[in-house]
Write a protein that holds these residues in place. Structure first.
Motif, short mmCIF file in Angstrom:
data_model
loop_
_atom_site.label_atom_id
_atom_site.label_comp_id
_atom_site.label_asym_id
_atom_site.label_seq_id
_atom_site.Cartn_x
_atom_site.Cartn_y
_atom_site.Cartn_z
N GLU A 43 1.91 -5.27 5.66
CA GLU A 43 0.65 -5.13 4.94
C GLU A 43 0.89 -4.98 3.43
N ASN A 44 1.93 -4.30 3.03
CA ASN A 44 2.24 -4.11 1.60
C ASN A 44 3.72 -4.26 1.25
N LYS A 47 5.40 -7.21 -0.83
CA LYS A 47 4.75 -7.58 -2.09
C LYS A 47 5.69 -7.36 -3.27
N HIS A 80 4.51 -12.03 3.11
CA HIS A 80 3.32 -11.83 2.27
C HIS A 80 3.68 -10.85 1.17
N TRP A 84 1.49 -13.39 -7.09
CA TRP A 84 0.13 -12.82 -6.98
C TRP A 84 -0.17 -12.08 -8.27
N GLN A 87 -0.80 -6.17 -7.47
CA GLN A 87 0.39 -5.47 -6.97
C GLN A 87 1.67 -6.02 -7.60
N GLU A 127 -4.28 -15.76 -3.68
CA GLU A 127 -5.51 -15.42 -4.43
C GLU A 127 -5.51 -15.92 -5.87
N GLN A 203 -7.94 -15.98 4.67
CA GLN A 203 -7.83 -14.55 4.95
C GLN A 203 -8.89 -14.10 5.95
N GLU A 234 -5.79 -12.79 7.68
CA GLU A 234 -6.11 -11.37 7.44
C GLU A 234 -7.46 -11.02 8.06
N TRP A 264 -6.09 -7.95 10.25
CA TRP A 264 -5.49 -7.18 9.14
C TRP A 264 -5.43 -5.69 9.50
N TRP A 272 -7.74 -1.29 5.74
CA TRP A 272 -7.96 -1.06 4.31
C TRP A 272 -9.43 -0.77 4.04
O1 G3I Z 1 1.87 4.06 -0.69
C1 G3I Z 1 1.09 4.71 -1.69
C2 G3I Z 1 1.12 6.19 -1.53
O2 G3I Z 1 2.43 6.62 -1.73
C3 G3I Z 1 0.17 6.82 -2.53
O3 G3I Z 1 0.13 8.20 -2.34
C4 G3I Z 1 -1.23 6.24 -2.39
C5 G3I Z 1 -2.20 6.81 -3.41
O4 G3I Z 1 -3.07 5.81 -3.89
O5 G3I Z 1 -1.16 4.85 -2.55
C6 G3I Z 1 -0.35 4.21 -1.58
O6 G3I Z 1 -0.32 2.83 -1.82
C7 G3I Z 1 -1.50 2.14 -1.45
C8 G3I Z 1 -1.12 1.09 -0.42
O7 G3I Z 1 -2.24 0.29 -0.11
C9 G3I Z 1 -0.59 1.69 0.88
O8 G3I Z 1 -1.60 2.45 1.50
C10 G3I Z 1 -2.10 1.48 -2.68
O9 G3I Z 1 -2.58 2.48 -3.57
C11 G3I Z 1 -3.21 0.56 -2.28
O10 G3I Z 1 -3.61 -0.18 -3.42
C12 G3I Z 1 -2.74 -0.40 -1.22
O11 G3I Z 1 -3.83 -1.20 -0.83
C13 G3I Z 1 -3.48 -2.43 -0.21
C14 G3I Z 1 -4.12 -3.57 -0.99
O12 G3I Z 1 -3.84 -4.79 -0.33
C15 G3I Z 1 -3.59 -3.63 -2.40
O13 G3I Z 1 -4.02 -4.79 -3.04
C16 G3I Z 1 -3.98 -2.42 1.22
O14 G3I Z 1 -3.24 -1.45 1.97
C17 G3I Z 1 -3.80 -3.79 1.85
O15 G3I Z 1 -4.46 -3.82 3.08
C18 G3I Z 1 -4.43 -4.85 0.94
O16 G3I Z 1 -4.20 -6.12 1.54
C19 G3I Z 1 -4.76 -7.22 0.84
C20 G3I Z 1 -3.82 -8.38 1.00
O17 G3I Z 1 -2.52 -8.03 0.56
C21 G3I Z 1 -4.32 -9.61 0.27
N1 G3I Z 1 -5.68 -9.94 0.67
C22 G3I Z 1 -6.65 -8.82 0.60
C23 G3I Z 1 -6.14 -7.63 1.39
C24 G3I Z 1 -7.17 -6.51 1.38
O18 G3I Z 1 -7.38 -6.01 0.10
#
Ligand code: G3I
Length: 301
Positions: A43-44, A47, A80, A84, A87, A127, A203, A234, A264, A272
């Motif tokens: 999921e992350n 990246k 994935h 991009w 991130q 994207e 997605q 996704e 997803w 998410w």
């Molecule tokens: O891991 C840290 C953690 O240590 C910290 O305490 C916390 C506080 O904010 O953040 C955590 O990281 C987060 C991460 O997810 C893991 O949970 C990030 O802030 C957060 O931004 C991140 O969000 C992800 C998002 O992409 C970022 O763009 C989502 O999980 C993930 O589902 C989402 O996936 C995207 C695809 O990659 C691309 N298409 C859209 C899709 C949904 O947005």
């Protein structure tokens, strides 16, 4: 068949999920994930910010946790994502011009070398199109020159000739949308000029603002007709309507080159956008009506 992966395999397709390394110690999570799915997307963890936190210093600790869990449990892996606007690690956000272009190339080479021969398909570029107007999204990568996407794909092909190379985006599910047409025209152009691209990732994050539309099947078949595979990468649906989930599955099944579907996340609580309860399992791991609907569709009826 009684699981999503086995049911999809009847027609040579896969059924996958996004996996978070941080949940791999949770047996309620891994039990469902291992039982139901045969394709995994990190999921992350794969990246740019995760894999190259400092320029030229790659870190695959969490990416490998997801990769190894998948392979040890007999699953394939989608990569994935390599290029991009989001991130990006801080060092990359501050680059521009030819320095950024080179950093993008180095990043693709570094990550793909680590996983060479091990990835079913890479989301090489994610994207890159704007939400309206049908053109490119403004970003530091786009400002390096309009050819950044094809450079990314050419770099990726050389780095790992065995991986399918995908362009992945959201809101390109509805055939009537300008964004869909913009991406379609790019893929058509790439195919006509021999830029290496093998697949398009739809997605399919459906919600009230961008709902499922029955022209989704036209979108899938139109991309496929260009000579690329289509993967639903996704999938999640606000409210998890069983009918809508079945429609998505049947649209994929209707097109030979739609090779698989990934949701997803596993449970609503893993999503998410967990408030939308968009997935196939509830927070307690129970199968939702949408699960049964998807399984029945994959089983042919
Ligand atoms: O891991 C840290 C953690 O240590 C910290 O305490 C916390 C506080 O904010 O953040 C955590 O990281 C987060 C991460 O997810 C893991 O949970 C990030 O802030 C957060 O931004 C991140 O969000 C992800 C998002 O992409 C970022 O763009 C989502 O999980 C993930 O589902 C989402 O996936 C995207 C695809 O990659 C691309 N298409 C859209 C899709 C949904 O947005």
């Amino acid at each position: 068949e009684t699981t999503l992966g086995a049911a999809a395999a009847q027609s040579g397709r896969y059924f996958g999920t996004a996996i978070s390394a941080s949940k791999l110690g949770e047996s309620a999570y891994t039990t469902i994930a291992n039982r139901e799915f045969n394709m995994v997307t990190a999921e992350n963890e794969m990246k740019i910010d995760a894999t190259e936190p400092n320029r030229g210093q790659f870190n695959f600790t969490n990416a490998d946790r997801v990769y190894n869990w998948a392979v040890q449990n007999g699953k394939q892996v989608r990569g994935h994502t390599l290029a991009w606007h989001s991130q990006q690690p801080g060092w990359m956000q501050s680059l521009s011009g030819s320095t950024l272009r080179q950093a993008m190339i180095d990043h693709i080479n570094g990550v793909m070398a680590h996983y060479k021969g091990k990835i079913y398909a890479w989301d090489v570029v994610n994207e890159a199109y704007a939400d309206s107007g049908g053109g490119r999204r403004d970003s530091n990568l786009q400002r390096t020159g309009n050819d950044w996407i094809e450079v990314a794909f050419r770099t990726a092909r050389t780095a790992d000739p065995a991986a399918k190379l995908c362009y992945n985006d959201y809101n390109i599910d509805n055939w009537t949308w300008e964004k869909t047409q913009g991406v379609y025209n790019m893929v058509r152009d790439f195919k006509s000029r021999g830029v290496p691209i093998d697949c398009v990732g739809l997605q399919a994050h459906f919600n009230s603002g961008s709902p499922y539309n029955s022209n989704f099947r036209t979108t899938i078949s139109s991309f496929a007709a260009l000579g690329v595979d289509v993967q639903i990468t996704e999938l999640d649906i606000q409210g998890a309507s069983p009918t809508t989930y079945a429609n998505v599955v049947n649209d994929c099944l209707a097109v030979a080159r739609c090779t698989g579907i990934t949701t997803w996340g596993v449970r609503d609580s893993d999503s998410w956008r967990s408030g939308d309860t968009p997935l196939l399992f509830d927070g307690s791991g129970n199968k939702k009506p949408a699960y049964t609907s998807v399984l029945n569709a994959l089983n042919g009826g």
